[in-house]
Design a protein around this motif. Sequence first.
Motif, PDB file in Angstrom:
ATOM      1  N   PRO A   1      47.675  80.303 -46.163  1.00 31.78           N
ATOM      2  CA  PRO A   1      47.250  80.902 -44.886  1.00 31.78           C
ATOM      3  C   PRO A   1      48.221  80.630 -43.752  1.00 31.78           C
ATOM      4  O   PRO A   1      48.304  81.413 -42.804  1.00 31.78           O
ATOM      5  CB  PRO A   1      45.891  80.253 -44.626  1.00 31.78           C
ATOM      6  N   ALA A   2      48.987  79.545 -43.850  1.00 31.30           N
ATOM      7  CA  ALA A   2      49.949  79.237 -42.787  1.00 31.30           C
ATOM      8  C   ALA A   2      51.090  80.237 -42.754  1.00 31.30           C
ATOM      9  O   ALA A   2      51.740  80.419 -41.716  1.00 31.30           O
ATOM     10  CB  ALA A   2      50.500  77.823 -42.978  1.00 31.30           C
ATOM     11  N   GLY A   3      51.351  80.862 -43.880  1.00 33.00           N
ATOM     12  CA  GLY A   3      52.443  81.826 -43.932  1.00 33.00           C
ATOM     13  C   GLY A   3      52.056  83.212 -43.462  1.00 33.00           C
ATOM     14  O   GLY A   3      52.904  84.111 -43.399  1.00 33.00           O
ATOM     15  N   VAL A   4      50.781  83.414 -43.134  1.00 31.85           N
ATOM     16  CA  VAL A   4      50.318  84.722 -42.659  1.00 31.85           C
ATOM     17  C   VAL A   4      50.537  84.809 -41.147  1.00 31.85           C
ATOM     18  O   VAL A   4      50.088  83.925 -40.412  1.00 31.85           O
ATOM     19  CB  VAL A   4      48.825  84.916 -42.982  1.00 31.85           C
ATOM     20  N   PRO A   5      51.247  85.832 -40.666  1.00 24.72           N
ATOM     21  CA  PRO A   5      51.460  85.965 -39.209  1.00 24.72           C
ATOM     22  C   PRO A   5      50.151  86.018 -38.450  1.00 24.72           C
ATOM     23  O   PRO A   5      49.131  86.514 -38.955  1.00 24.72           O
ATOM     24  CB  PRO A   5      52.232  87.287 -39.090  1.00 24.72           C
ATOM     25  N   ALA A   6      50.171  85.505 -37.227  1.00 26.30           N
ATOM     26  CA  ALA A   6      48.951  85.426 -36.437  1.00 26.30           C
ATOM     27  C   ALA A   6      48.357  86.792 -36.129  1.00 26.30           C
ATOM     28  O   ALA A   6      47.142  86.936 -35.987  1.00 26.30           O
ATOM     29  CB  ALA A   6      49.225  84.662 -35.139  1.00 26.30           C
TER      30      ALA A   6
ATOM     31  N   SER B   1      46.794  91.745 -40.225  1.00 31.87           N
ATOM     32  CA  SER B   1      45.450  92.152 -40.634  1.00 31.87           C
ATOM     33  C   SER B   1      45.488  92.530 -42.106  1.00 31.87           C
ATOM     34  O   SER B   1      46.554  92.570 -42.730  1.00 31.87           O
ATOM     35  CB  SER B   1      44.963  93.339 -39.802  1.00 31.87           C
ATOM     36  N   ALA B   2      44.329  92.818 -42.662  1.00 28.03           N
ATOM     37  CA  ALA B   2      44.260  93.198 -44.069  1.00 28.03           C
ATOM     38  C   ALA B   2      45.017  94.495 -44.335  1.00 28.03           C
ATOM     39  O   ALA B   2      45.500  94.728 -45.443  1.00 28.03           O
ATOM     40  CB  ALA B   2      42.801  93.335 -44.497  1.00 28.03           C
ATOM     41  N   TRP B   3      45.152  95.345 -43.313  1.00 27.65           N
ATOM     42  CA  TRP B   3      45.885  96.593 -43.494  1.00 27.65           C
ATOM     43  C   TRP B   3      47.364  96.333 -43.756  1.00 27.65           C
ATOM     44  O   TRP B   3      48.015  97.097 -44.463  1.00 27.65           O
ATOM     45  CB  TRP B   3      45.725  97.490 -42.268  1.00 27.65           C
TER      46      TRP B   3
ATOM     47  N   SER C   1      40.720  96.878 -48.165  1.00 28.07           N
ATOM     48  CA  SER C   1      39.411  96.221 -48.259  1.00 28.07           C
ATOM     49  C   SER C   1      39.448  95.037 -49.226  1.00 28.07           C
ATOM     50  O   SER C   1      38.800  94.007 -48.990  1.00 28.07           O
ATOM     51  CB  SER C   1      38.350  97.232 -48.711  1.00 28.07           C
ATOM     52  N   VAL C   2      40.199  95.177 -50.315  1.00 25.76           N
ATOM     53  CA  VAL C   2      40.325  94.079 -51.281  1.00 25.76           C
ATOM     54  C   VAL C   2      41.013  92.886 -50.635  1.00 25.76           C
ATOM     55  O   VAL C   2      40.581  91.735 -50.782  1.00 25.76           O
ATOM     56  CB  VAL C   2      41.098  94.551 -52.525  1.00 25.76           C
ATOM     57  N   VAL C   3      42.102  93.149 -49.908  1.00 27.93           N
ATOM     58  CA  VAL C   3      42.811  92.067 -49.217  1.00 27.93           C
ATOM     59  C   VAL C   3      41.871  91.376 -48.225  1.00 27.93           C
ATOM     60  O   VAL C   3      41.835  90.146 -48.121  1.00 27.93           O
ATOM     61  CB  VAL C   3      44.063  92.602 -48.502  1.00 27.93           C
ATOM     62  N   TRP C   4      41.103  92.153 -47.503  1.00 27.90           N
ATOM     63  CA  TRP C   4      40.164  91.602 -46.517  1.00 27.90           C
ATOM     64  C   TRP C   4      39.094  90.746 -47.185  1.00 27.90           C
ATOM     65  O   TRP C   4      38.694  89.698 -46.669  1.00 27.90           O
ATOM     66  CB  TRP C   4      39.523  92.743 -45.736  1.00 27.90           C
ATOM     67  N   SER C   5      38.623  91.179 -48.357  1.00 28.09           N
ATOM     68  CA  SER C   5      37.598  90.409 -49.062  1.00 28.09           C
ATOM     69  C   SER C   5      38.121  89.056 -49.528  1.00 28.09           C
ATOM     70  O   SER C   5      37.362  88.089 -49.634  1.00 28.09           O
ATOM     71  CB  SER C   5      37.061  91.201 -50.256  1.00 28.09           C
TER      72      SER C   5
ATOM     73  N   PRO D   1      39.173  87.040 -45.459  1.00 23.22           N
ATOM     74  CA  PRO D   1      38.341  87.671 -44.413  1.00 23.22           C
ATOM     75  C   PRO D   1      38.727  87.278 -43.001  1.00 23.22           C
ATOM     76  O   PRO D   1      38.441  88.030 -42.057  1.00 23.22           O
ATOM     77  CB  PRO D   1      36.931  87.190 -44.751  1.00 23.22           C
ATOM     78  N   GLU D   2      39.412  86.149 -42.828  1.00 22.35           N
ATOM     79  CA  GLU D   2      39.736  85.697 -41.474  1.00 22.35           C
ATOM     80  C   GLU D   2      40.793  86.552 -40.787  1.00 22.35           C
ATOM     81  O   GLU D   2      40.922  86.508 -39.562  1.00 22.35           O
ATOM     82  CB  GLU D   2      40.197  84.237 -41.494  1.00 22.35           C
ATOM     83  N   ILE D   3      41.554  87.358 -41.539  1.00 22.32           N
ATOM     84  CA  ILE D   3      42.589  88.170 -40.892  1.00 22.32           C
ATOM     85  C   ILE D   3      42.027  89.482 -40.347  1.00 22.32           C
ATOM     86  O   ILE D   3      42.691  90.165 -39.570  1.00 22.32           O
ATOM     87  CB  ILE D   3      43.763  88.453 -41.843  1.00 22.32           C
ATOM     88  N   GLY D   4      40.839  89.855 -40.753  1.00 18.99           N
ATOM     89  CA  GLY D   4      40.182  91.029 -40.185  1.00 18.99           C
ATOM     90  C   GLY D   4      40.633  92.346 -40.789  1.00 18.99           C
ATOM     91  O   GLY D   4      41.666  92.443 -41.472  1.00 18.99           O
ATOM     92  N   LEU D   5      39.850  93.375 -40.500  1.00 22.81           N
ATOM     93  CA  LEU D   5      40.119  94.740 -40.973  1.00 22.81           C
ATOM     94  C   LEU D   5      39.820  95.707 -39.831  1.00 22.81           C
ATOM     95  O   LEU D   5      38.858  96.468 -39.873  1.00 22.81           O
ATOM     96  CB  LEU D   5      39.245  95.059 -42.193  1.00 22.81           C
ATOM     97  N   PRO D   6      40.649  95.689 -38.776  1.00 24.85           N
ATOM     98  CA  PRO D   6      40.361  96.496 -37.576  1.00 24.85           C
ATOM     99  C   PRO D   6      40.362  97.991 -37.866  1.00 24.85           C
ATOM    100  O   PRO D   6      41.270  98.508 -38.523  1.00 24.85           O
ATOM    101  CB  PRO D   6      41.488  96.110 -36.613  1.00 24.85           C
ATOM    102  N   ALA D   7      39.349  98.664 -37.358  1.00 21.19           N
ATOM    103  CA  ALA D   7      39.195 100.093 -37.620  1.00 21.19           C
ATOM    104  C   ALA D   7      40.326 100.915 -37.003  1.00 21.19           C
ATOM    105  O   ALA D   7      40.805 101.885 -37.611  1.00 21.19           O
ATOM    106  CB  ALA D   7      37.849 100.581 -37.091  1.00 21.19           C
ATOM    107  N   ARG D   8      40.763 100.539 -35.804  1.00 17.57           N
ATOM    108  CA  ARG D   8      41.798 101.323 -35.132  1.00 17.57           C
ATOM    109  C   ARG D   8      43.111 101.278 -35.899  1.00 17.57           C
ATOM    110  O   ARG D   8      43.751 102.310 -36.102  1.00 17.57           O
ATOM    111  CB  ARG D   8      41.991 100.802 -33.709  1.00 17.57           C
ATOM    112  N   GLN D   9      43.503 100.096 -36.336  1.00 19.55           N
ATOM    113  CA  GLN D   9      44.733  99.994 -37.110  1.00 19.55           C
ATOM    114  C   GLN D   9      44.581 100.702 -38.454  1.00 19.55           C
ATOM    115  O   GLN D   9      45.512 101.311 -38.954  1.00 19.55           O
ATOM    116  CB  GLN D   9      45.110  98.534 -37.341  1.00 19.55           C
TER     117      GLN D   9
END
Length: 254
Positions: free
Chosen positions: A49-54, A57-59, A128-132, A135-143
């Motif tokens: 998780p530390a390697g994921v940019p702040a 998102s899941a997208w 959606s699979v990545v988000w599942s 889940p902490e990175i989110g799945l924003p509808a706009r993006q």
Amino acid sequence: MSARSLRCTAAAEWSRIWTVRSSWLLAGVTALVVLSISILVGLEAADDPAGVPADASAWDGGRPTAMFALFGVLALAVVASTADHGTGGIVPTLQWTPRRHLLLVARVGVIALTTSALGVLLVAGAGSVVWSLVPEIGLPARQGAEVLGGVAIVLAAGAVMAVGLGLLLRSTAGGLVSVSALVLVLPMLLAQLPYGWSQELATVMPGSGALFLVFGEGPSDDMTTTSARLTLAVWALGALLTGGARLLRGDADR
């Protein structure tokens, strides 16, 4: 061209595509590859998780799967557009639909819409699979709308180009080789050559336009969203015009 005739022809095209095993096989393989890659991306992000940019998102994790979805869409579109030429089924098809312009509209519309819609659904599923898994990175509808909108343009243009090439070449093998060269081989090869002309030529290949719209990067810093969309549109229209001309004017069994 009456609406009823077009609906009947489109229904026949739909049945022709989805009543053969090869279409389901290609769709299944594409789904397996896309979703498998999304699982790997999600598991990697969950393990580190530390390697994921702040701002990720899941997208962002599902976005890379779009290129794999593209190849599946291209393959399915080529096979669907050339199958009855290989089996000789195009002759009875034209006997039942003698107005070739009607067949052309129905064939291009059904193949392009169904294959690109399948690709968009798979990319949405990948996000959606990545988000599942993370889940902490989110799945924003706009993006999601922005990502899926760009992917839809790439897939639709690619599908139309593949159908056009299939109608032009009337060969499944020839169509697959052609789309692979235009989308994968030539853009990469030309971009690696140490010549200015090869770099310029790489930017006008459909594969470069697809990469830019999906990832925001291409072989040239001069590429823009508008130029990438225009590139894809020109290739799709050119393939459709040449392939459509052969269907409308050429002998069906040659």
